[in-house]
Structures are given as structure tokens and as C-alpha cells.
Design a protein around this motif. Structure first.
Motif, mmCIF file in Angstrom:
data_model
loop_
_atom_site.group_PDB
_atom_site.id
_atom_site.type_symbol
_atom_site.label_atom_id
_atom_site.label_comp_id
_atom_site.label_asym_id
_atom_site.label_seq_id
_atom_site.Cartn_x
_atom_site.Cartn_y
_atom_site.Cartn_z
ATOM 1 N N MET A 29 0.807 -1.206 0.000
ATOM 2 C CA MET A 29 0.000 0.000 0.000
ATOM 3 C C MET A 29 0.846 1.264 0.000
ATOM 4 O O MET A 29 0.386 2.326 -0.364
ATOM 5 C CB MET A 29 -0.930 0.016 1.224
ATOM 6 N N THR A 30 2.104 1.198 0.434
ATOM 7 C CA THR A 30 2.869 2.422 0.614
ATOM 8 C C THR A 30 4.050 2.579 -0.331
ATOM 9 O O THR A 30 4.604 3.657 -0.447
ATOM 10 C CB THR A 30 3.400 2.504 2.057
ATOM 11 N N THR A 31 4.464 1.525 -1.027
ATOM 12 C CA THR A 31 5.646 1.640 -1.867
ATOM 13 C C THR A 31 5.328 2.055 -3.290
ATOM 14 O O THR A 31 6.229 2.287 -4.081
ATOM 15 C CB THR A 31 6.403 0.297 -1.916
ATOM 16 N N GLY A 32 4.046 2.152 -3.648
ATOM 17 C CA GLY A 32 3.695 2.532 -5.012
ATOM 18 C C GLY A 32 3.957 1.427 -6.007
ATOM 19 O O GLY A 32 4.287 1.667 -7.167
ATOM 20 N N ALA A 33 3.851 0.175 -5.584
ATOM 21 C CA ALA A 33 4.069 -0.959 -6.482
ATOM 22 C C ALA A 33 3.088 -0.912 -7.636
ATOM 23 O O ALA A 33 1.953 -0.496 -7.476
ATOM 24 C CB ALA A 33 3.903 -2.272 -5.713
ATOM 25 N N PRO A 34 3.504 -1.313 -8.837
ATOM 26 C CA PRO A 34 2.609 -1.274 -9.990
ATOM 27 C C PRO A 34 1.463 -2.243 -9.852
ATOM 28 O O PRO A 34 1.538 -3.220 -9.122
ATOM 29 C CB PRO A 34 3.530 -1.666 -11.165
ATOM 30 N N SER A 35 0.392 -1.980 -10.588
ATOM 31 C CA SER A 35 -0.793 -2.821 -10.494
ATOM 32 C C SER A 35 -0.638 -4.105 -11.296
ATOM 33 O O SER A 35 0.189 -4.205 -12.189
ATOM 34 C CB SER A 35 -2.013 -2.050 -11.014
ATOM 35 N N ALA A 36 -1.489 -5.066 -10.936
ATOM 36 C CA ALA A 36 -1.566 -6.283 -11.733
ATOM 37 C C ALA A 36 -2.069 -5.926 -13.121
ATOM 38 O O ALA A 36 -2.796 -4.971 -13.301
ATOM 39 C CB ALA A 36 -2.499 -7.276 -11.062
ATOM 40 N N SER A 37 -1.675 -6.673 -14.113
ATOM 41 C CA SER A 37 -2.050 -6.346 -15.486
ATOM 42 C C SER A 37 -3.219 -7.187 -15.957
ATOM 43 O O SER A 37 -3.207 -8.401 -15.851
ATOM 44 C CB SER A 37 -0.860 -6.574 -16.419
ATOM 45 N N ALA A 38 -4.232 -6.512 -16.481
ATOM 46 C CA ALA A 38 -5.369 -7.237 -17.030
ATOM 47 C C ALA A 38 -4.963 -8.046 -18.251
ATOM 48 O O ALA A 38 -5.673 -8.943 -18.668
ATOM 49 C CB ALA A 38 -6.482 -6.254 -17.391
ATOM 50 N N ALA A 39 -3.824 -7.723 -18.844
ATOM 51 C CA ALA A 39 -3.396 -8.378 -20.079
ATOM 52 C C ALA A 39 -2.475 -9.574 -19.827
ATOM 53 O O ALA A 39 -2.153 -10.299 -20.752
ATOM 54 C CB ALA A 39 -2.690 -7.372 -20.986
ATOM 55 N N THR A 40 -2.036 -9.791 -18.607
ATOM 56 C CA THR A 40 -1.091 -10.876 -18.323
ATOM 57 C C THR A 40 -1.654 -11.773 -17.229
ATOM 58 O O THR A 40 -1.137 -11.833 -16.120
ATOM 59 C CB THR A 40 0.283 -10.324 -17.906
ATOM 60 N N TRP A 41 -2.746 -12.453 -17.556
ATOM 61 C CA TRP A 41 -3.387 -13.325 -16.586
ATOM 62 C C TRP A 41 -2.574 -14.590 -16.386
ATOM 63 O O TRP A 41 -1.946 -15.089 -17.319
ATOM 64 C CB TRP A 41 -4.802 -13.641 -17.062
ATOM 65 N N PRO A 42 -2.586 -15.127 -15.171
ATOM 66 C CA PRO A 42 -1.773 -16.312 -14.899
ATOM 67 C C PRO A 42 -2.327 -17.553 -15.578
ATOM 68 O O PRO A 42 -3.524 -17.662 -15.850
ATOM 69 C CB PRO A 42 -1.870 -16.444 -13.368
ATOM 70 N N THR A 43 -1.461 -18.496 -15.827
ATOM 71 C CA THR A 43 -1.862 -19.802 -16.347
ATOM 72 C C THR A 43 -2.018 -20.751 -15.168
ATOM 73 O O THR A 43 -1.053 -21.005 -14.440
ATOM 74 C CB THR A 43 -0.802 -20.356 -17.310
ATOM 75 N N PRO A 44 -3.214 -21.273 -14.926
ATOM 76 C CA PRO A 44 -3.414 -22.167 -13.782
ATOM 77 C C PRO A 44 -2.540 -23.411 -13.884
ATOM 78 O O PRO A 44 -2.253 -23.915 -14.977
ATOM 79 C CB PRO A 44 -4.906 -22.528 -13.864
ATOM 80 N N THR A 45 -2.124 -23.902 -12.732
ATOM 81 C CA THR A 45 -1.299 -25.110 -12.697
ATOM 82 C C THR A 45 -2.133 -26.369 -12.884
ATOM 83 O O THR A 45 -1.623 -27.403 -13.312
ATOM 84 C CB THR A 45 -0.557 -25.195 -11.352
ATOM 85 N N SER A 164 -5.928 -3.264 -3.354
ATOM 86 C CA SER A 164 -4.687 -2.683 -3.872
ATOM 87 C C SER A 164 -4.089 -3.559 -4.963
ATOM 88 O O SER A 164 -4.231 -4.787 -4.939
ATOM 89 C CB SER A 164 -3.663 -2.501 -2.748
ATOM 90 N N ASN A 165 -3.431 -2.902 -5.924
ATOM 91 C CA ASN A 165 -2.719 -3.609 -6.987
ATOM 92 C C ASN A 165 -3.636 -4.607 -7.699
ATOM 93 O O ASN A 165 -3.301 -5.781 -7.868
ATOM 94 C CB ASN A 165 -1.486 -4.316 -6.430
ATOM 95 N N PHE A 166 -4.787 -4.128 -8.130
ATOM 96 C CA PHE A 166 -5.819 -4.983 -8.698
ATOM 97 C C PHE A 166 -6.166 -4.521 -10.099
ATOM 98 O O PHE A 166 -6.169 -3.325 -10.393
ATOM 99 C CB PHE A 166 -7.071 -4.930 -7.810
ATOM 100 N N ALA A 167 -6.467 -5.484 -10.980
ATOM 101 C CA ALA A 167 -6.845 -5.191 -12.361
ATOM 102 C C ALA A 167 -8.285 -5.621 -12.600
ATOM 103 O O ALA A 167 -8.703 -6.692 -12.152
ATOM 104 C CB ALA A 167 -5.918 -5.927 -13.331
#
Length: 262
Positions: A29-45, A164-167
Motif C-alpha cells: 500500500m505504501t511503496t507505489g508498487a505497480p498494479s496487476a495487469s489485465a493483459a497478463t493473466w496467470p496460467t493455472p497449474t 490494492s494492486n488490482f486489475a
């Protein structure tokens, strides 16, 4: 010099790694980390059908497994009173899981909870519903949601929700404070570092009840593909009656500098 696309890719890879490592809420919440990308969704295991709600009484890391509804949980529409895929007891942390389709009623938090690096591929009735009492605190850290015909996050109980950090993309409302629950509360929601993809139709980031003294704080919101400004940052209601939009000093706490359009 690296292209903008490659820089964004590196940023989003870092965000996913941080979520997997379990970086604390305060740091994110405080470091200004970039958000998750709507274009790079994870591949489920792997993928697992769920025919009856899974109740978690202790924290669990699913290792990026996909869970999806089947049988009685095979609905993915807006029918009311669907059951969730997962029900979390008070204090539970859920990590690294993909909710697939059908999504039923997603995840229910019965008290304070943390949803970390959770992804909804096709939101059913809602992605997550928060049902704790007045003192509950809920955290959504990382992850993303898409294809929400109505709401992503439904706040039926009391307390404060931090996202936070949500797409989010292909949605109608990211957050809604319940307008007609049998027991009502004053609720708070904090959005920090949210990546939004506009749909070309009207959508809302938050819907709050000003007659209940709800408060929404928005920071570091980036909205893509919304030249017509169809995405409403803060919609005000008296219960279920819309009564206005836009920032103020009481309920919708943000300024124009908190919203970036690209």
C-alpha cells in the motif's frame, strides 16, 4: 531504450512475484508498487471442479490452481442466492488461486480476510462478498477480475475493505456497498493502485451509500480505453437511489490527480 510495452511487462511480472512471496499489506500500500495487469493473466497449474462450497477455517495457498463450479455450483449467471465456491472463516488468508467459470457466487468472507493474488476469469453472481461485522477488515491484494455482468465486490457486512494492486475489465461495478441488506452499516472502501480497462459503456469503480455515511478513498487509479469517460469513479446512492457522482470532502475522497486516463 526499452519500449513502453517491455517496461510494463517487467513491472507486472514483479507485481506477481511480490504477491506470490506474500509481501505485507503495508508494503504494497505504501511503496507505489505497480498494479496487476489485465493483459497478463496467470496460467493455472491445474483445474478442479467444485460441487459443494469449500469452507476454509485456516489460511490456504492453492499454488495457482483453478477452481470452478459444477453440479449445484454450476451457475455463472446473476441469479440471487447462489452459493460460493469458497467460504472463509474470520481471519483466513487465501492465496494464489484462480476462480474459473462457472464462478457461482465466488468467495464469501464471513469475517476479516485477506485475498492475495486471486484471479476471477469470469465473475458469476459476484467475485467476492464481505460479510463480517463492524470491526472487520478485508484486504484484496493483487489479482484481477473480468467479465462481471454486475458487481465484482459486494460489501454486505460492516468494516473496511482495502483493494490494492488490482486489475479489472469487462465489468459494471467494481465495489458496491449493499443498498438493501436487512442489517445496514457505515462502510469504508480504499482503492489504491487499480488498473481499469473501460468497456465503452457506463461502469462504476465504487458505489456507496452517502445516507449511511459510507466513505470511499481512491488513489493511483489508471483507466485505459475510456476516451468518452464512461467509467464513473464514485457513484453516490441513498440506499438504491442514485444521488450524484464525483469527489467531495465527505464520502468520495479523491481528486482529479488520482485518476489517470490512458
Amino acid at each position: 531504450m526499452a519500449s513502453a510495452t517491455s517496461v510494463r511487462a517487467r513491472r507486472h511480472t514483479l507485481t506477481g512475484a511480490l504477491a506470490t512471496l506474500g509481501v505485507s499489506v503495508g508494503m504494497i500500500m505504501t511503496t507505489g508498487a505497480p498494479s496487476a495487469s489485465a493483459a497478463t493473466w496467470p496460467t493455472p497449474t491445474s483445474s478442479q471442479p467444485v460441487s459443494a462450497t469449500i469452507t476454509l477455517n485456516a489460511s490456504k495457498d492453492y499454488g495457482m490452481q483453478r477452481l470452478y463450479g459444477s453440479g449445484a455450483l454450476g451457475g455463472g449467471d446473476q441469479s440471487e442466492d447462489q452459493q460460493p465456491i469458497l467460504k472463509l472463516a474470520d481471519g483466513v488468508t487465501l492465496k494464489n488461486v484462480v476462480i474459473g467459470a462457472p464462478g457461482a457466487d465466488g468467495i464469501h468472507c464471513m469475517g476479516s480476510c485477506t485475498l492475495q493474488n486471486v484471479w476471477w476469469e469470469d465473475v458469476g453472481e459476484d467475485a467476492a462478498t464481505f460479510r463480517g461485522g463492524t470491526g472487520a477488515t478485508y484486504h484484496v491484494i493483487g489479482g484481477g477480475a473480468k467479465k462481471a455482468a454486475d458487481k465484482v465486490f459486494q460489501h454486505n457486512g460492516g468494516g473496511t475493505l482495502n483493494i490494492s494492486n488490482f486489475a479489472v475489465q469487462e465489468f459494471k461495478t467494481l465495489y458496491r456497498s449493499c443498498g438493501d441488506c436487512s442489517t445496514q452499516y457505515t462502510r469504508k472502501v480504499n482503492l489504491n493502485t487499480i488498473e481499469v480497462t473501460g468497456t465503452g459503456t457506463t461502469a462504476r469503480l465504487v458505489g456507496i451509500n452517502v445516507n449511511r455515511n459510507d466513505v470511499a478513498t481512491l488513489r493511483n487509479i489508471t483507466i485505459y480505453n475510456d476516451a468518452s469517460r464512461k467509467v464513473v469513479p464514485c457513484q453516490k446512492y441513498n440506499n438504491n437511489t442514485a444521488v450524484g457522482v464525483g469527489p467531495d470532502s465527505t464520502n468520495c475522497l479523491y481528486s482529479t490527480s488520482d485518476i489517470t486516463y490512458r
